[in-house]
Design a protein around this motif. Structure first.
Motif, PDB file in Angstrom:
ATOM      1  N   VAL A   4       0.835  -1.204   0.000  1.00  0.00           N
ATOM      2  CA  VAL A   4       0.000   0.000   0.000  1.00  0.00           C
ATOM      3  C   VAL A   4       0.867   1.251   0.000  1.00  0.00           C
ATOM      4  CG1 VAL A   4      -1.582   1.370   1.419  1.00  0.00           C
ATOM      5  CG2 VAL A   4      -2.039  -1.056   1.047  1.00  0.00           C
ATOM      6  N   VAL A  17      -6.924   0.997   4.556  1.00  0.00           N
ATOM      7  CA  VAL A  17      -6.871   1.417   3.157  1.00  0.00           C
ATOM      8  C   VAL A  17      -7.718   0.470   2.322  1.00  0.00           C
ATOM      9  CG1 VAL A  17      -5.478   2.002   1.147  1.00  0.00           C
ATOM     10  CG2 VAL A  17      -4.564   2.410   3.458  1.00  0.00           C
ATOM     11  N   PRO A  18      -8.873   0.904   1.833  1.00  0.00           N
ATOM     12  CA  PRO A  18      -9.307   2.315   1.800  1.00  0.00           C
ATOM     13  C   PRO A  18      -9.893   2.847   3.112  1.00  0.00           C
ATOM     14  CG  PRO A  18     -10.938   0.945   0.712  1.00  0.00           C
ATOM     15  CD  PRO A  18      -9.792   0.046   1.058  1.00  0.00           C
ATOM     16  N   THR A  19     -10.349   1.982   4.019  1.00  0.00           N
ATOM     17  CA  THR A  19     -10.831   2.463   5.315  1.00  0.00           C
ATOM     18  C   THR A  19      -9.650   2.636   6.261  1.00  0.00           C
ATOM     19  OG1 THR A  19     -11.165   0.202   6.113  1.00  0.00           O
ATOM     20  CG2 THR A  19     -13.025   1.278   5.036  1.00  0.00           C
ATOM     21  N   ASN A  20      -9.797   3.484   7.267  1.00  0.00           N
ATOM     22  CA  ASN A  20      -8.713   3.688   8.218  1.00  0.00           C
ATOM     23  C   ASN A  20      -8.455   2.422   9.022  1.00  0.00           C
ATOM     24  OD1 ASN A  20      -7.980   6.304   7.585  1.00  0.00           O
ATOM     25  ND2 ASN A  20      -9.503   7.209   8.941  1.00  0.00           N
ATOM     26  N   SER A  73     -13.402  -5.430   1.011  1.00  0.00           N
ATOM     27  CA  SER A  73     -12.139  -4.714   1.223  1.00  0.00           C
ATOM     28  C   SER A  73     -11.517  -5.212   2.524  1.00  0.00           C
ATOM     29  CB  SER A  73     -12.359  -3.197   1.276  1.00  0.00           C
ATOM     30  OG  SER A  73     -13.143  -2.843   2.404  1.00  0.00           O
ATOM     31  N   ALA A 113      -4.927   8.056   4.397  1.00  0.00           N
ATOM     32  CA  ALA A 113      -5.528   6.951   5.143  1.00  0.00           C
ATOM     33  C   ALA A 113      -4.550   6.451   6.194  1.00  0.00           C
ATOM     34  CB  ALA A 113      -5.914   5.816   4.203  1.00  0.00           C
ATOM     35  N   GLY A 134      -7.166  -0.201  -5.131  1.00  0.00           N
ATOM     36  CA  GLY A 134      -8.152   0.469  -4.294  1.00  0.00           C
ATOM     37  C   GLY A 134      -7.604   1.443  -3.280  1.00  0.00           C
ATOM     38  N   ILE A 135      -6.385   1.949  -3.475  1.00  0.00           N
ATOM     39  CA  ILE A 135      -5.790   2.876  -2.519  1.00  0.00           C
ATOM     40  C   ILE A 135      -6.446   4.254  -2.633  1.00  0.00           C
ATOM     41  CG2 ILE A 135      -3.664   4.039  -1.811  1.00  0.00           C
ATOM     42  CD1 ILE A 135      -2.122   1.652  -2.937  1.00  0.00           C
ATOM     43  N   ARG A 136      -6.868   4.797  -1.491  1.00  0.00           N
ATOM     44  CA  ARG A 136      -7.381   6.168  -1.429  1.00  0.00           C
ATOM     45  C   ARG A 136      -6.684   6.873  -0.266  1.00  0.00           C
ATOM     46  NH1 ARG A 136     -12.605   3.714  -2.241  1.00  0.00           N
ATOM     47  NH2 ARG A 136     -13.177   4.133  -0.068  1.00  0.00           N
ATOM     48  N   LEU A 137      -6.034   7.976  -0.568  1.00  0.00           N
ATOM     49  CA  LEU A 137      -5.271   8.700   0.445  1.00  0.00           C
ATOM     50  C   LEU A 137      -5.911  10.057   0.710  1.00  0.00           C
ATOM     51  CD1 LEU A 137      -1.633   7.924  -0.791  1.00  0.00           C
ATOM     52  CD2 LEU A 137      -3.030   6.643   0.853  1.00  0.00           C
ATOM     53  N   ASP A 144     -17.865  -5.706  -3.281  1.00  0.00           N
ATOM     54  CA  ASP A 144     -17.456  -4.529  -2.513  1.00  0.00           C
ATOM     55  C   ASP A 144     -16.586  -4.902  -1.310  1.00  0.00           C
ATOM     56  OD1 ASP A 144     -19.490  -5.778  -1.149  1.00  0.00           O
ATOM     57  OD2 ASP A 144     -20.541  -3.940  -0.596  1.00  0.00           O
TER      58      ASP A 144
END
Length: 341
Positions: A46, A108-111, A104, A58, A53-56, A102
């Motif tokens: 990550v 990442v993506p959730t904290n 995960s 996070a 699916g990385i969203r920053l 869906d």
């Protein structure tokens, strides 16, 4: 609250120690004060941007254990004060065989768990086995579940069978060894380190070979004249070809990773002429997580801890994982005060 925040892709220095807002649990969520967390190879992927699916920004971290300090209105299964371990899969779904679209993983993506507090759905918390320390409980979730599903659900391992675990030393590999030995299998391992092979033997392995030696696969066949009944591989790469030589006719190969990259020039006739089953797997369902915790408790198995770092030493912890020197899990502890949130 204190947390590690990843804001940019890059090196170990991108894990920044920050003060951020403490989350509040929703109706079916609980808030957990974390006592310990653990590293997985996923956390490195990550940070480097090598994971989907990385969203920053996070907070990374999938493994953790701690105490429930607040609950949502509909989260009534466990009271405040319960000591729990986190099941790290989000939205697995109702089908045991495969997760939902869906799906995960916590962190990442959730904290995730590299923080003082984390909120998760009620279905993602399970009581911590009393005999495990905070560090051991935090080490267990992702790697322990991956190993259990690989051997029990997908691999269908039986007592007396020969199982090969390439690349002993990482977190999942040590869990594979412990579970396979507890099931009564004969376990063989490979490594580039003779020291890691000796540690594996002390944990119940019947033998091991250094894969830097010439014809290491032939040595394994001397110990297993009929071949391996099951190989559980996370390495991939060119060594995967040798697994096809080591397995017996009608045996199984379970794969959940490819740290050495793609398999070059796969010899397909070895698969279909030997009637091999090649099975993919990753993570596991909530019921498998429950069964995994029960299995460890019934057999009083203690996860193998390589090293323990403080929260402030998280950069050093990830460097140790990247260097590949660890045998077992790398854990991070949180010496939080006892004051209320």
């Amino acid at each position: 609250m204190k947390a590690i925040v990843l804001r940019e892709i890059g090196g170990p220095e991108q894990y920044q120690f920050e003060e951020i807002d403490t989350p509040s649990p929703g109706r079916n969520e609980v808030l957990i004060r974390l006592r310990a967390a653990a590293f997985n190879r996923r956390d490195i992927f990550v940070r480097k941007g090598e994971y989907p699916g990385i969203r920053l920004p996070a907070t990374p971290g999938a493994d953790g254990a701690g105490e429930i300090v607040a609950v949502g209105d509909d989260a009534t299964n466990l009271p405040v004060g319960s000591k729990v371990v986190i099941y790290p899969a989000i939205n697995w779904g109702d089908e045991e065989r495969i997760y939902r679209k869906d799906f995960s993983i916590v962190g990442v993506p959730t904290n995730g768990t590299f923080a003082e507090f984390i909120k998760v759905p009620m279905e993602n918390v399970f009581l911590k086995p009393d005999y495990l320390s905070w560090e051991e409980a935090a080490a267990l979730p992702l790697a322990g579940l991956t190993a259990y599903r690989s051997l029990v659900t997908r691999g269908q391992l039986k007592a007396g069978e020969n199982v090969l675990i390439p690349g002993i030393g990482g977190g999942v590999a040590t869990f594979l060894l412990q579970v396979a030995a507890a099931l009564g299998a004969k376990v063989y391992v490979t490594s580039s380190s003779d020291d890691k092979i000796n540690k594996a033997i002390s944990l119940g392995a019947s033998g091991g070979v250094n894969y830097q030696e010439e014809n290491w696969d032939k040595k394994l066949r001397e110990w297993m004249p009929d071949g391996a009944d099951l190989c559980v591989d996370s390495v991939g790469g060119k060594s995967f070809q040798k697994l096809l030589n080591i397995t017996k006719h009608g045996s199984r190969i379970v794969t959940f990773g490819a740290t050495a990259g793609p398999v070059p020039q796969l010899v397909m006739p070895k698969i279909f002429l030997k009637q091999l089953d090649i099975l993919g797997t990753t993570m596991g369902s909530p019921s498998e997580f429950h069964n995994m915790l029960s299995f460890y408790s019934e057999n009083l198995i203690h996860p193998v801890i390589d090293s323990i770092y403080s929260f402030e030493e998280i950069t050093e912890a990830q460097r140790r994982m990247e260097q590949g020197n660890n045998f077992g899990k790398i854990v991070v502890t949180f010496p939080w005060s006892e004051e209320s949130i």
